[in-house]
Motif scaffolding. Structure first.
Motif, short mmCIF file in Angstrom:
data_model
loop_
_atom_site.label_atom_id
_atom_site.label_comp_id
_atom_site.label_asym_id
_atom_site.label_seq_id
_atom_site.Cartn_x
_atom_site.Cartn_y
_atom_site.Cartn_z
N ALA A 358 33.88 0.83 4.80
CA ALA A 358 33.03 1.70 4.00
C ALA A 358 32.60 2.97 4.74
CB ALA A 358 31.79 0.93 3.54
N VAL A 359 32.95 3.06 6.03
CA VAL A 359 32.61 4.27 6.80
C VAL A 359 33.66 5.32 6.52
CG1 VAL A 359 32.27 5.23 9.10
CG2 VAL A 359 31.40 2.94 8.57
N GLN A 360 33.33 6.26 5.65
CA GLN A 360 34.26 7.30 5.22
C GLN A 360 33.49 8.61 5.05
OE1 GLN A 360 37.59 6.79 4.59
NE2 GLN A 360 37.48 4.59 5.03
N PRO A 361 34.10 9.74 5.34
CA PRO A 361 33.41 11.01 5.09
C PRO A 361 33.11 11.16 3.59
CG PRO A 361 35.74 11.39 5.52
CD PRO A 361 35.47 9.95 5.84
N GLY A 362 31.91 11.57 3.27
CA GLY A 362 31.51 11.70 1.88
C GLY A 362 30.85 10.47 1.31
N SER A 363 30.96 9.34 1.99
CA SER A 363 30.29 8.13 1.53
C SER A 363 28.81 8.20 1.89
CB SER A 363 30.90 6.88 2.17
OG SER A 363 32.23 6.71 1.75
N LYS A 364 28.00 7.47 1.15
CA LYS A 364 26.60 7.38 1.51
C LYS A 364 26.45 6.61 2.81
CE LYS A 364 24.97 7.39 -3.29
NZ LYS A 364 24.28 6.58 -4.33
N TYR A 365 25.47 7.01 3.62
CA TYR A 365 25.23 6.30 4.86
C TYR A 365 24.98 4.81 4.60
CZ TYR A 365 22.95 4.68 9.12
OH TYR A 365 22.63 3.96 10.24
N ARG A 366 24.27 4.49 3.53
CA ARG A 366 23.91 3.11 3.26
C ARG A 366 25.09 2.23 2.85
NH1 ARG A 366 18.42 2.11 2.53
NH2 ARG A 366 17.07 3.98 2.48
N ASP A 367 26.22 2.84 2.50
CA ASP A 367 27.32 2.06 1.93
C ASP A 367 27.83 0.98 2.88
OD1 ASP A 367 27.15 3.56 -0.36
OD2 ASP A 367 28.99 4.72 -0.01
N PHE A 368 27.93 1.29 4.16
CA PHE A 368 28.49 0.29 5.08
C PHE A 368 27.54 -0.89 5.25
CE2 PHE A 368 25.99 2.70 8.14
CZ PHE A 368 25.62 1.77 9.11
N ARG A 422 14.97 13.37 9.41
CA ARG A 422 14.37 13.03 8.12
C ARG A 422 15.18 11.93 7.43
NH1 ARG A 422 14.90 18.84 5.71
NH2 ARG A 422 16.81 18.54 6.91
N VAL A 423 14.50 11.13 6.65
CA VAL A 423 15.16 10.04 5.94
C VAL A 423 16.28 10.58 5.05
CG1 VAL A 423 14.84 8.24 4.18
CG2 VAL A 423 13.15 8.53 6.00
N GLU A 424 16.04 11.71 4.40
CA GLU A 424 17.06 12.25 3.50
C GLU A 424 18.29 12.76 4.25
OE1 GLU A 424 13.71 15.45 3.69
OE2 GLU A 424 13.89 13.26 3.77
N SER A 425 18.14 13.03 5.54
CA SER A 425 19.29 13.48 6.33
C SER A 425 20.00 12.33 7.03
CB SER A 425 18.83 14.48 7.40
OG SER A 425 18.24 15.61 6.80
N TYR A 426 19.33 11.19 7.11
CA TYR A 426 19.86 10.06 7.88
C TYR A 426 20.20 8.92 6.92
CZ TYR A 426 20.08 6.91 12.02
OH TYR A 426 20.46 6.03 13.00
N VAL A 427 19.32 7.97 6.72
CA VAL A 427 19.69 6.78 5.95
C VAL A 427 19.94 7.08 4.47
CG1 VAL A 427 18.57 5.18 7.51
CG2 VAL A 427 17.28 6.09 5.60
N ASP A 428 19.36 8.16 3.95
CA ASP A 428 19.65 8.55 2.57
C ASP A 428 20.67 9.68 2.51
OD1 ASP A 428 17.97 6.66 1.53
OD2 ASP A 428 16.28 8.02 1.25
N GLY A 429 21.31 9.96 3.63
CA GLY A 429 22.26 11.04 3.70
C GLY A 429 23.69 10.60 3.44
#
Length: 497
Positions: A358-368, A422-429
């Motif tokens: 699930a680690v792919q460019p464009g994927s949400k950070y949370r996906d993996f 920021r959360v929006e740049s990291y786990v919600d990024g």
């Protein structure tokens, strides 16, 4: 360990920045309980002369000089017209007159490549736009006032510092004496931001010029700037991982000695590799044998290592430029998984496979994280440890009794890198090429957990790898270590001979 017999006044910290030392400023103080009553005039004069010129003239810029310049340029563009102050930090006392090994602040090292205590990077707004960068450092310890041989931080006690001229060549930044900086900052006008928490003296000089909110914006920007790694950083992370792989191999070869002693033999074995090939370990090694593997951050490492149980080894070498690996393998101490150990291990491996995919460019950070948790939840339902369906388990978070933690984090100069982002740049990024993160699912069945069959109790398994997001997918930087259970067994057999 010897002790310095005399001390100069506290002239070696930025906090005391009162200008260059001279003999007339303050007399040398005698150390309490020192064996010598003082310094004779004859000895003082003798120590001033008769030394060869050791200035280094053929220095080349550090390997990352171009990268640190680009990072400073990005910082300058973000805060136009503002003075920016980034300290390296000061020595911290461990006990009495001994200090902890110094590690410069990540923000400072990221922007300069320098790693010495009491340093400060200052970006001054330029009239024509942009900033002028100056690196403020301690010069070589003074020979006129005797600091170099009398101070506990003098050259003959802790080693030679680079001269200011040498430092300019190394770091590609104009360099000035840091002892003059605090007074200059007190007189400064205009907007200022400082990275807090590293140098109380510098912060005190700016106390009426800064605000916590503005300073936090600077810290957040520097944290988010490290989310995407440049080519130099990726190379350093791969170097850290490669050394870590060798450290894991070292451990497997001495498991018999660990059985005869304790988990500390494992910790010490890995530490040797880290110190020989790198700067240090990137964090406290977790060498957790048997039920200790169920304690997520077990760093006491004082327990028994027993054949038939598992060893959870979570460790990483830190390079000389501060980039750290973070790898975990769970190994059968006798070289063979039991049936129940393999069952749990394979479930974690399957979850990690789903997470890595699930680690792919464009994927949400949370996906993996979500992908790995789904596999673990399904397996817990299948084993009858929690009532399904899987969607219900995930919605209520019931799997967390046995999975406990998130499935990964950013990695870089800190083991948990970019923590102030920021959360929006990291786990919600969203993932981008150049990001490096860990994927580390786990299952932990505590020894006193009466909700699971007895055969599960005391078994903890985590598998962790360092994953680089690429333009078209990902690359496992730590693929040099086997992960599948049968491959782990074969690898251990080869190493044990």
């Amino acid at each position: 360990m010897t002790v310095a017999e005399e001390l100069t006044p506290a002239a070696s910290t930025a906090a005391d920045a009162a200008g260059p030392e001279t003999e007339s400023e303050e007399p040398i103080k005698k150390r309490k309980n020192g064996l010598y009553p003082g310094v004779s005039d004859e000895l003082a004069e003798s120590m001033k002369s008769g030394w060869a010129d050791t200035e280094l003239h053929d220095l080349e810029p550090i390997a990352q000089a171009a990268e640190t310049a680009a990072r400073r340029a990005a910082l300058s563009a973000r805060f136009p017209g503002e003075r920016l102050v980034i300290p390296s930090g000061n020595l911290k006392t461990r006990s009495n007159d001994t200090e902890y090994p110094f590690r410069a602040s990540v923000e400072y090292a990221y922007l300069t490549g320098n790693q010495t205590e009491d340093g400060v990077l200052v970006l001054e707004p330029a009239a024509a736009g942009g900033h002028t960068a100056t690196l403020y450092l301690l010069p070589r310890s003074d020979r006129e006032n005797g600091e170099f041989w009398l101070s506990g931080q003098g050259e003959l006690w802790v080693g030679r510092r680079h001269s200011l001229t040498e430092s300019e060549k190394l770091y590609g930044i104009p360099v000035s004496d840091v002892r003059e900086l605090a007074d200059a900052l007190r007189e400064a006008t205009g907007p200022v931001r400082v990275v807090r928490g590293y140098d109380a003296g510098i912060e005190a000089a700016l106390t009426d010029k800064v605000t916590a909110e503005r300073d936090e914006e600077l810290r957040v920007f520097l944290s988010e700037a490290r989310l995407v790694k440049d080519a130099f950083e990726i190379g350093e992370l791969q170097k850290a991982v490669d050394s870590t792989v060798r450290g894991f191999e070292d451990v497997v070869k001495v498991l018999d000695k660990a059985e005869a002693t304790s988990e500390r033999y494992i910790e010490g074995t890995f530490f040797l590799r880290a110190r020989v090939e790198g700067n240090d370990v990137g964090y406290g090694t977790i060498a957790a044998a048997g039920p200790h593997a169920c304690t997520l951050h077990w760093v006491r490492n004082d327990g028994a290592v027993r054949s038939g149980e598992l060893l959870l080894l979570d460790a990483g070498v830190e390079t000389h430029t501060y980039y750290t690996a973070d790898v975990t393998r769970t190994l059968p101490i006798n070289g063979r998984f039991s049936e129940i150990q393999k069952k749990i291990y394979d479930a974690v491996y399957d979850a990690q496979e789903a997470g890595i995919a699930a680690v792919q460019p464009g994927s949400k950070y949370r996906d993996f994280h979500d992908a790995a948790q789904r596999v673990l939840a399904a397996r817990l339902v299948e084993w009858g440890l929690v009532e399904g369906p899987v969607e219900r388990v995930l919605e209520l978070g019931l799997q967390r009794r046995w999975t406990l933690h998130g499935t990964g984090h950013m990695l870089g100069m800190d083991v948990h890198d970019c923590a102030a982002a920021r959360v929006e740049s990291y786990v919600d990024g969203v993932l981008e090429a150049g990001m490096v993160l860990t994927v580390e699912p786990g299952l932990y069945f505590q020894a006193d957990d009466l909700t699971v069959p007895e055969e599960y109790r005391g078994i903890g398994v985590r598998i962790e790898d360092d994953i680089l997001v690429t333009e078209d997918g990902n690359r496992n930087l730590s693929s040099g270590l086997p992960r599948q259970s049968d491959e782990v067994e074969a690898w251990m057999a080869r190493l044990k001979g």
